[in-house]
Design a protein around this motif. Structure first.
Motif, PDB file in Angstrom:
ATOM      1  N   GLY A  23     -39.055   8.951   4.480  1.00  0.00           N
ATOM      2  CA  GLY A  23     -37.587   8.650   5.169  1.00  0.00           C
ATOM      3  C   GLY A  23     -38.037   7.477   6.353  1.00  0.00           C
ATOM      4  O   GLY A  23     -37.208   6.535   6.273  1.00  0.00           O
ATOM      5  N   ASP A  24     -39.112   7.545   6.852  1.00  0.00           N
ATOM      6  CA  ASP A  24     -39.490   6.604   8.081  1.00  0.00           C
ATOM      7  C   ASP A  24     -39.555   5.193   7.398  1.00  0.00           C
ATOM      8  O   ASP A  24     -39.124   4.146   7.916  1.00  0.00           O
ATOM      9  CB  ASP A  24     -40.557   6.888   9.234  1.00  0.00           C
ATOM     10  N   VAL A  27     -36.184   3.343   6.488  1.00  0.00           N
ATOM     11  CA  VAL A  27     -35.648   2.891   7.537  1.00  0.00           C
ATOM     12  C   VAL A  27     -36.319   1.577   8.114  1.00  0.00           C
ATOM     13  O   VAL A  27     -35.353   0.623   8.258  1.00  0.00           O
ATOM     14  CB  VAL A  27     -35.587   3.940   8.667  1.00  0.00           C
ATOM     15  N   PHE A  49     -29.394   8.569  17.594  1.00  0.00           N
ATOM     16  CA  PHE A  49     -28.520   9.753  16.991  1.00  0.00           C
ATOM     17  C   PHE A  49     -27.214   9.602  16.708  1.00  0.00           C
ATOM     18  O   PHE A  49     -26.478  10.047  15.894  1.00  0.00           O
ATOM     19  CB  PHE A  49     -28.535  11.141  17.939  1.00  0.00           C
ATOM     20  N   THR A 112     -20.073   4.143   8.856  1.00  0.00           N
ATOM     21  CA  THR A 112     -21.588   4.879   8.771  1.00  0.00           C
ATOM     22  C   THR A 112     -21.567   5.196   7.358  1.00  0.00           C
ATOM     23  O   THR A 112     -20.566   5.402   6.627  1.00  0.00           O
ATOM     24  CB  THR A 112     -21.576   6.055   9.806  1.00  0.00           C
ATOM     25  N   ASP A 113     -22.858   5.452   6.977  1.00  0.00           N
ATOM     26  CA  ASP A 113     -23.162   6.035   5.254  1.00  0.00           C
ATOM     27  C   ASP A 113     -24.086   7.035   5.610  1.00  0.00           C
ATOM     28  O   ASP A 113     -24.275   7.507   6.477  1.00  0.00           O
ATOM     29  CB  ASP A 113     -23.855   5.000   4.612  1.00  0.00           C
ATOM     30  N   TYR A 114     -23.683   8.010   4.313  1.00  0.00           N
ATOM     31  CA  TYR A 114     -24.616   8.963   4.020  1.00  0.00           C
ATOM     32  C   TYR A 114     -25.095   8.983   2.572  1.00  0.00           C
ATOM     33  O   TYR A 114     -24.502   8.684   1.783  1.00  0.00           O
ATOM     34  CB  TYR A 114     -23.690  10.197   4.014  1.00  0.00           C
ATOM     35  N   GLY A 145     -24.558   3.197  11.607  1.00  0.00           N
ATOM     36  CA  GLY A 145     -25.426   4.393  11.503  1.00  0.00           C
ATOM     37  C   GLY A 145     -25.415   4.877  10.035  1.00  0.00           C
ATOM     38  O   GLY A 145     -24.527   4.385   9.393  1.00  0.00           O
ATOM     39  N   GLY A 146     -26.270   6.036  10.041  1.00  0.00           N
ATOM     40  CA  GLY A 146     -26.286   6.514   8.437  1.00  0.00           C
ATOM     41  C   GLY A 146     -27.232   7.710   8.480  1.00  0.00           C
ATOM     42  O   GLY A 146     -27.999   8.216   9.388  1.00  0.00           O
ATOM     43  N   GLU A 147     -27.211   8.147   7.261  1.00  0.00           N
ATOM     44  CA  GLU A 147     -28.031   9.216   7.190  1.00  0.00           C
ATOM     45  C   GLU A 147     -28.828   9.593   5.797  1.00  0.00           C
ATOM     46  O   GLU A 147     -28.004   9.262   4.908  1.00  0.00           O
ATOM     47  CB  GLU A 147     -27.451  10.815   7.817  1.00  0.00           C
ATOM     48  N   THR A 148     -29.948   9.557   5.653  1.00  0.00           N
ATOM     49  CA  THR A 148     -30.603   9.771   4.206  1.00  0.00           C
ATOM     50  C   THR A 148     -31.257  11.390   4.332  1.00  0.00           C
ATOM     51  O   THR A 148     -31.912  11.629   5.030  1.00  0.00           O
ATOM     52  CB  THR A 148     -31.540   8.829   3.870  1.00  0.00           C
ATOM     53  N   ALA A 149     -30.744  12.010   3.334  1.00  0.00           N
ATOM     54  CA  ALA A 149     -31.094  13.554   3.304  1.00  0.00           C
ATOM     55  C   ALA A 149     -31.859  13.690   1.936  1.00  0.00           C
ATOM     56  O   ALA A 149     -31.091  13.363   0.992  1.00  0.00           O
ATOM     57  CB  ALA A 149     -29.823  14.250   3.323  1.00  0.00           C
TER      58      ALA A 149
END
Length: 383
Positions: A23-24, A27, A49, A112-114, A145-149
């Protein structure tokens, strides 16, 4: 009941299927593309955050309204995954989100994205985000911003889904919508780039039943089926807002002017259902099917699956991705303006007094998507 046997080395997050280091790395690969979307107002960099946006410049607004929208790409992601091409799906995501916002005349400020995936492959995640960032740049919208899960056990290793949300702003007295529309207004269609991001469950079912592979060369397309199906959604935001500025809704005295009355983004439900949402009660848009030729992809899907015309019309955009409703005095100039910007546009029809048909008339749509508004009547045959 038997006791569970202890492990010799202990369980870790990585052994459970989540790779934090991957994940890092993702990014690091995507952050330059994200930074390239940052416009005036964005505060801070990538990795916080929360994404921050300085709204002090909005103090100049007389009465600002915030507009927000959220969406995903749907089952089109299955095509991207099958072809292992991931840098275009971002245009589908951004188009679905920001082009809903501009319908009311709002300027998208940030997004923002997910991304949820079975396994983080840094290069794949970076490709997805680069596509999102590129589309945001096209729409002049900051990706803040965003998030990867990582969801091992829930999604397959090569599966993912994407979603996003955006916020925009519009002056209260420049808000576009049904209350602006008048009898005699002209309905302008803007060409889609293909299927966009709606109806892929039907499309995928048709090609699966027909036994067509994604690498099949299709003469009507001049390329493979997969390439045609993965064609990115056209992002109209900048063109739509430019048209609204060129032909403002308000006159110099603040009264209703001879300009743009409203827009409709043609997504799930097709042209008629989405256009009906932006019309007032008592009026109907009469759409002339002969005013445009249905692009090859829609004809092929219809013929291959023997899909009824009514079902095609309420599922796919059939070549019209965005609609503008304008005062008749500026219709020709508005069409020319869009075409000069490279947006293929033409007159689809006119707004008239509603004349409700028999209940069984499939060419008439009213009260679509929970909005008890105007109606759309589809007339004639396609060119």
């Amino acid at each position: 009941m038997a006791e569970s046997q202890p492990t010799t080395s202990g369980l870790t997050y990585a052994s459970a299927g989540v790779d934090v280091d991957a994940g890092d790395r993702a990014v690091e690969l995507m952050k330059d593309a994200v930074k390239a979307t940052h416009r005036q107002g964005v505060v801070g960099g990538v990795g916080g955050f929360a994404g921050l946006f300085d709204v002090s410049a909005l103090a100049q607004f007389r009465k600002p309204y915030l507009a927000t929208s959220t969406d995903g790409v749907g089952t089109k992601v299955a095509i991207a995954q099958a072809l292992d091409i991931h840098d275009t799906i971002g245009f589908d995501l951004v188009g679905m989100v920001v082009d809903d916002i501009v319908v009311v005349g709002a300027k998208p400020l940030y997004m923002t994205d997910y991304i949820a995936c079975g396994r983080v492959v840094p290069e794949r995640i970076a490709d997805i985000v680069r596509g999102i960032a590129s589309a945001c740049s096209t729409a002049d919208t900051a990706l803040v911003g965003g998030e990867t899960a990582e969801h091992p056990g829930l999604l397959g290793e090569n599966e993912y889904d994407v979603a996003g949300a955006a916020t925009g702003i519009v002056e209260a007295d420049e808000l576009l919508g049904p209350d602006r529309v008048r009898e005699g207004d002209v309905v302008i269609g803007m060409a889609s780039s293909g299927i966009h991001s709606n109806g892929y469950s039907l499309v995928r079912k048709v090609i699966n039943v027909a036994g067509w592979s994604l690498d099949r060369e299709v003469s009507e397309f001049g390329r493979t089926l997969g390439e045609e199906l993965l064609e990115p959604t056209k992002v109209y935001a900048a063109d739509v807002l430019d048209l609204a500025r060129a032909f403002p809704v308000n006159g110099e005295d603040g009264s209703l002017g001879h300009g743009v009355r409203g827009f409709s983004h043609v997504t799930g439900g097709g042209l008629a259902a989405n256009l009906a949402r932006v019309l007032p009660q008592g009026l109907e848009a009469r759409i002339d099917r002969s005013s445009w030729e249905i692009p090859a992809i829609f004809r092929v899907i219809g013929e291959l699956g023997k899909v009824p015309q009514a079902d095609l019309e309420r599922t796919l955009n059939l070549g019209v991705g965005m609609v503008a409703i304008v005062d008749p005095s500026v219709a020709d100039a508005a069409i020319a303006h869009l075409n000069e910007r490279g947006v293929s546009s033409w007159a689809l029809g006119v707004v008239a007094t509603a004349n409700p048909p028999a209940e069984s008339d499939v060419d008439y749509v009213q009260g679509a998507k929970g909005v008890d508004g105007g109606a759309v009547r589809m007339i004639g045959s396609y060119a």
